[in-house]
Design a protein around this motif. Structure first.
Motif: not given
Length: 161
Positions: A27-34
């Motif tokens: 989820l955190e990686s998706a929020r970051k969207a990089e």
């Protein structure tokens, strides 16, 4: 990005995008969207890359105008789904492959309660079930007409008829 690109064709439509996962790191990686160069060149047209992403060193970051369209929520698909709300379309990729046949059927049946009769549950190719589950039926006409160009390898399942 597709919603932004087609907004003029959809006057008066309201969109809410809810992204869920059981893994908070995901989820955190998706929020970051990089994303890496390799990731963005796998099917993303260069015009969309230049319009909706900003380059940060060797990474590509999705612009805030797109990131802000998505609500990210921790959620376990084995739990009751009513708290998520109602949806016209549910995209479920890269998760059902981890479940046995009965669990897949339960998850799909629960999803079907969240969509109207003319709604869709869109599955990734790896989730190809090869069987009728929870009253849902494969709809190859919809697949061919609407989703083949959008996301190759995506299969559509409709709610009970």
């Amino acid at each position: 990005m597709l919603i932004k690109e087609n907004a003029a064709k959809l006057p008066g439509w309201n969109f809410e995008i809810v992204a869920t996962d059981i893994d908070t790191t995901v989820l955190e990686s998706a929020r970051k969207a990089e994303y890496s160069q390799f990731e963005v060149q796998r099917g993303l047209p260069i015009q969309m890359l230049m319009k909706y992403f900003e380059q940060k060193a060797d990474r590509w970051a999705l612009k805030q105008e797109i990131k802000s369209m998505v609500q990210f929520k921790y959620f376990n698909l084995l739990e009751p789904m009513a708290t998520l709300g109602k949806f016209d379309i549910i995209f479920c990729r890269n998760v059902l492959i981890y479940f046995d046949r009965d669990t897949k059927a339960k998850v799909l049946q629960n999803m079907s309660t969240l969509i109207p009769d003319d709604g869709f549950v869109i599955l990734g190719g790896a989730a190809l079930l090869g069987w009728i589950a929870g009253g849902m039926i494969a709809n190859d006409v919809v697949l061919a007409a609407h989703y083949a160009a959008l996301a190759p390898g995506v299969f559509a399942w409709t709610a009970p008829v």
